[in-house]
Design a protein around this motif. Sequence first.
Motif, short mmCIF file in Angstrom:
data_model
loop_
_atom_site.label_atom_id
_atom_site.label_comp_id
_atom_site.label_asym_id
_atom_site.label_seq_id
_atom_site.Cartn_x
_atom_site.Cartn_y
_atom_site.Cartn_z
N UNK A 28 0.84 -1.21 0.00
CA UNK A 28 0.00 0.00 0.00
C UNK A 28 0.87 1.25 0.00
N UNK A 29 0.64 2.14 -0.97
CA UNK A 29 1.42 3.38 -1.05
C UNK A 29 0.92 4.38 -0.01
N UNK A 30 1.83 5.23 0.51
CA UNK A 30 1.44 6.19 1.56
C UNK A 30 0.84 7.47 0.99
N UNK A 31 -0.20 7.34 0.17
CA UNK A 31 -0.82 8.52 -0.44
C UNK A 31 -2.33 8.54 -0.23
N UNK A 32 -2.80 8.32 1.00
CA UNK A 32 -4.26 8.34 1.21
C UNK A 32 -4.83 9.74 0.98
N UNK A 33 -6.08 9.78 0.51
CA UNK A 33 -6.78 11.05 0.29
C UNK A 33 -8.23 10.71 -0.02
N UNK A 34 -9.10 11.73 -0.05
CA UNK A 34 -10.49 11.42 -0.45
C UNK A 34 -10.57 10.80 -1.85
N UNK A 35 -9.58 11.10 -2.72
CA UNK A 35 -9.62 10.57 -4.08
C UNK A 35 -8.95 9.21 -4.20
N UNK A 36 -8.01 8.91 -3.30
CA UNK A 36 -7.25 7.66 -3.45
C UNK A 36 -7.58 6.66 -2.35
N UNK A 37 -8.61 6.96 -1.55
CA UNK A 37 -9.03 6.09 -0.44
C UNK A 37 -7.82 5.86 0.48
N UNK A 38 -7.48 4.59 0.76
CA UNK A 38 -6.39 4.30 1.70
C UNK A 38 -5.02 4.60 1.12
N UNK A 39 -4.97 4.83 -0.18
CA UNK A 39 -3.71 4.99 -0.92
C UNK A 39 -3.78 4.05 -2.11
N UNK A 40 -2.74 4.10 -2.94
CA UNK A 40 -2.70 3.25 -4.13
C UNK A 40 -2.24 1.85 -3.76
#
Length: 276
Positions: A28-40
């Motif tokens: 799991x990539x550390x890029x969570x956001x409203x657009x990417x959910x938990x991350x990529x």
Amino acid sequence: MSDAAAPPGRPMPGVRDGQVTERAACVLAPNPSPMTLDGTNTWLLAEPDATEAVVVDPGPEDEGHLRRVIDAAERTGRRVALVLLTHGHPDHAEGAARFAHLTGAPVRALDPRLRLGEEGLAEGDVVTTGGLELRVVPTPGHTADSLSFQLPADAAVLTGDTVLGRRTTVVAHPDGRLGDYLDSLRRLRSLAVDDGVSTVLPGHGPVLRDARGALEYYLVHRAKRLAQVETAVENGYRTPSEIVAHVYADVDPVVWPAAELSVRAQLDYLREHGLV
Ligand SMILES: [Zn+2]
């Protein structure tokens, strides 16, 4: 990237790192956001006894993440021999060039601008790196260059942003088109109904163990949103932003800009079909 609908049933926990099917592990990539959910979700795929692995979607250009993917391969005695991209959005593809530099692996994608090396990807291609069979399934709609990868040995399909593990996705107008997207959902559903696919390995969010149910939910959701947009136009809502505020009133306004892309795609579809 995701747009909007309420999830079916209870909220589910996000994907965690680790082995998900016999041949697929998630980093799991550390890029969570409203657009990417938990991350990529970066997927590391290999046959059980193989020394070569395939990585799908290295993710953002985050050195720590890219090195964790390589470490995950090396811990199981493997080297990364090939990188595949589900599509060109930066949360999936931005790190690909750096990852290719670190591993020496070529990058294959539908869009020639994303490739590194001689080979692309196209309808009907079968990847057989390290004995692992992946079938290339074009699934345009989220973007024009979106691909899915069927992993028959695990009865699974990697869907990128075409199907997410939670909520629904954006039809990223003007590149993404709703008619294409509906055809892609039907194509994936036929893999579930006729070709034994039971598991969805999505680009964001948790793994789905009922592929057919997920795809039917997506198709019903799309039909419902389309009917809502059609009704909104009939009731005098004109601009995409007016329609979003009306039709997507039930979702967090933070995703409204993405929802507006989906609304523009829906308006195009309705006009092309003479419905508004
Ligand atoms: Zn995307």
